[in-house]
Design a protein around this motif. Structure first.
Motif, short mmCIF file in Angstrom:
data_model
loop_
_atom_site.label_atom_id
_atom_site.label_comp_id
_atom_site.label_asym_id
_atom_site.label_seq_id
_atom_site.Cartn_x
_atom_site.Cartn_y
_atom_site.Cartn_z
N ALA A 1 -83.29 47.00 13.28
CA ALA A 1 -84.74 46.78 13.27
C ALA A 1 -85.34 47.19 14.61
O ALA A 1 -86.39 47.84 14.67
CB ALA A 1 -85.06 45.32 12.96
N VAL A 2 -84.67 46.82 15.71
CA VAL A 2 -85.16 47.18 17.05
C VAL A 2 -85.09 48.68 17.26
O VAL A 2 -86.05 49.31 17.74
CB VAL A 2 -84.35 46.44 18.13
CG1 VAL A 2 -84.70 46.97 19.52
CG2 VAL A 2 -84.61 44.94 18.07
N ALA B 1 -84.19 41.71 8.85
CA ALA B 1 -83.87 41.03 10.11
C ALA B 1 -84.56 39.68 10.19
O ALA B 1 -83.97 38.69 10.65
CB ALA B 1 -84.28 41.91 11.29
N ALA B 2 -85.81 39.61 9.72
CA ALA B 2 -86.55 38.34 9.75
C ALA B 2 -85.89 37.30 8.85
O ALA B 2 -85.74 36.13 9.23
CB ALA B 2 -87.99 38.58 9.32
N LEU C 1 -80.67 30.36 11.85
CA LEU C 1 -81.09 29.08 12.43
C LEU C 1 -80.50 27.90 11.66
O LEU C 1 -80.27 26.82 12.22
CB LEU C 1 -82.62 28.99 12.43
CG LEU C 1 -83.35 29.96 13.37
CD1 LEU C 1 -84.86 29.82 13.20
CD2 LEU C 1 -82.95 29.72 14.83
N LEU C 2 -80.27 28.13 10.37
CA LEU C 2 -79.68 27.08 9.54
C LEU C 2 -78.16 27.08 9.60
O LEU C 2 -77.53 26.13 9.13
CB LEU C 2 -80.13 27.26 8.08
CG LEU C 2 -81.64 27.27 7.83
CD1 LEU C 2 -81.92 27.57 6.36
CD2 LEU C 2 -82.26 25.94 8.24
N THR D 1 -76.44 39.67 10.71
CA THR D 1 -77.67 39.33 11.44
C THR D 1 -77.83 40.21 12.67
O THR D 1 -78.91 40.74 12.94
CB THR D 1 -77.66 37.85 11.85
OG1 THR D 1 -77.57 37.03 10.67
CG2 THR D 1 -78.92 37.48 12.60
N VAL D 2 -76.74 40.37 13.43
CA VAL D 2 -76.79 41.20 14.63
C VAL D 2 -77.03 42.66 14.26
O VAL D 2 -77.84 43.35 14.88
CB VAL D 2 -75.49 41.05 15.45
CG1 VAL D 2 -75.51 42.01 16.66
CG2 VAL D 2 -75.32 39.62 15.92
N HIS D 3 -76.36 43.13 13.23
CA HIS D 3 -76.50 44.53 12.82
C HIS D 3 -77.92 44.83 12.33
O HIS D 3 -78.52 45.85 12.72
CB HIS D 3 -75.50 44.86 11.71
CG HIS D 3 -74.08 44.79 12.16
ND1 HIS D 3 -73.03 45.04 11.32
CD2 HIS D 3 -73.53 44.51 13.37
CE1 HIS D 3 -71.89 44.91 11.98
NE2 HIS D 3 -72.17 44.58 13.22
N PHE D 4 -78.45 43.96 11.47
CA PHE D 4 -79.81 44.18 10.97
C PHE D 4 -80.83 44.07 12.10
O PHE D 4 -81.79 44.84 12.17
CB PHE D 4 -80.15 43.17 9.88
CG PHE D 4 -79.55 43.51 8.54
CD1 PHE D 4 -78.85 44.68 8.34
CD2 PHE D 4 -79.70 42.64 7.46
CE1 PHE D 4 -78.31 45.00 7.11
CE2 PHE D 4 -79.17 42.96 6.22
CZ PHE D 4 -78.47 44.14 6.04
#
Length: 320
Positions: free
Chosen positions: A189-190, A41-42, A49-50, A182-185
């Motif tokens: 993670a949460v 996730a990180a 962001l890129l 990104t949303v899935h990971f």
């Protein structure tokens, strides 16, 4: 080169089940999954962001829908895989049960999505289910101290994956894979961090085997499996990838038998053969039939380079 890439893809994808078994003795399932998804996730958050342009045009409800899909296709699915393996279900049996997902999704496409479902698809589903039954019974007979209900857990995970597939198929706003991942990971993670904290399992154990398992899962199963998936997809197309996906169960079963002494007898071979026969039946029907979509189950998807929702669910979930 294509043969080597295909072989590497099958091995990396199958390694997810082996990695789950590898970490089963060192920590709880939620602990392994928490530390598997936090670095992923990180990394993806930094990448997003890129690539902020990829997020343009998405409303809050689109992000929420992707979060729900991620919770079903990764959090719910992977948790059942890891819990089942920790309870003693063999990695090969778990992989075979999970491998019926495209067949089940294809069979349910008719009543749920009002799409054409052929008799050949139903035959494939019956063969696949028969193969699962044969392998599961053989595994249960050979295993000691494994409760019978433990074999229902992978089925629950497979159905969670099917639910994610149909939810994704009803998504009208296009979401690029990098954003969806990104949303899935991030969601996973949460979810796993909250679960690990609730059960007092957030702190990683000191054993080296734990970090070996986490590294195995992140490097081989996620980056290796996912990266090679897209590479093989672009070089060889959807049909080739779909065929390779169904090699995961026999490869995992052989790997698990060699590495962990899991049962692999005549019944296991018969069950795996039935599963592969199911795939051949469905694929041959697709090649000569109406050709609705790229997935083995015929749910939906592109006829060209992009994977179907069934394919993407498998990618985002792995894996496993």
């Amino acid at each position: 080169m294509n043969v080597l890439l295909s072989a590497a893809f099958v091995l990396c994808w199958s390694s997810g089940f082996i990695g789950a078994k590898l970490g089963a003795g060192s920590a709880d399932a939620v602990t392994i999954l928490m530390w598997r998804f936090l670095p992923l996730a990180a990394v993806l958050a930094g990448v997003s962001l890129l690539m902020r342009a990829s997020w343009r045009g998405l409303a809050a409800r689109d992000i929420l829908r992707q979060a729900v899909i991620g919770a079903l296709s990764q959090s719910g699915y992977l948790l059942t895989v890891y819990v089942a393996i920790q309870l003693g279900v063999s990695s090969g049996t778990t992989a075979l049960i999970d491998g019926t997902q495209p067949l089940v999704a294809g069979a349910l496409a008719g009543p749920l999505l009002r799409q054409y479902v052929s008799g050949r698809q139903w035959l494939g589903l019956c063969l696949g289910v028969s193969g699962v039954a044969v392998v599961t019974l053989a595994d249960a007979a050979a295993a000691e101290g494994v409760a019978g209900w433990a074999y229902l857990i992978p089925f629950a995970g497979m159905l969670s994956l099917v639910a994610a597939t149909f939810l994704d198929s009803r998504t009208r706003t296009p979401v690029v894979p990098s954003v969806a991942m990104t949303v899935h990971f991030g969601t996973s993670a949460v979810v796993f961090t909250v679960l690990a904290a609730a059960f007092g399992s957030a702190l990683p154990p000191a054993e080296t085997s734990f970090w070996v398992a986490v590294g195995w899962l992140v490097v081989l199963a996620t980056f290796g499996g996912y990266g090679l998936y897209w590479l093989v997809l672009r070089r060889s197309g959807v049909t080739k990838v779909n065929t390779l996906m169904f090699l995961m169960a026999p490869v995992t079963a052989i790997w698990g038998a060699a590495m962990f002494d899991e049962p692999f007898g005549v019944q296991t071979v018969l069950g795996l053969a039935l599963g592969l026969a199911a795939v051949l039946v469905v694929h041959r029907g697709r090649g000569r039939g109406r050709g609705r979509g790229g997935a083995p189950g015929g749910v939906s998807g592109s006829r060209n380079a992009a994977p179907s929702p069934v394919d993407e669910r498998a990618v985002r979930a792995h894996r496993s």
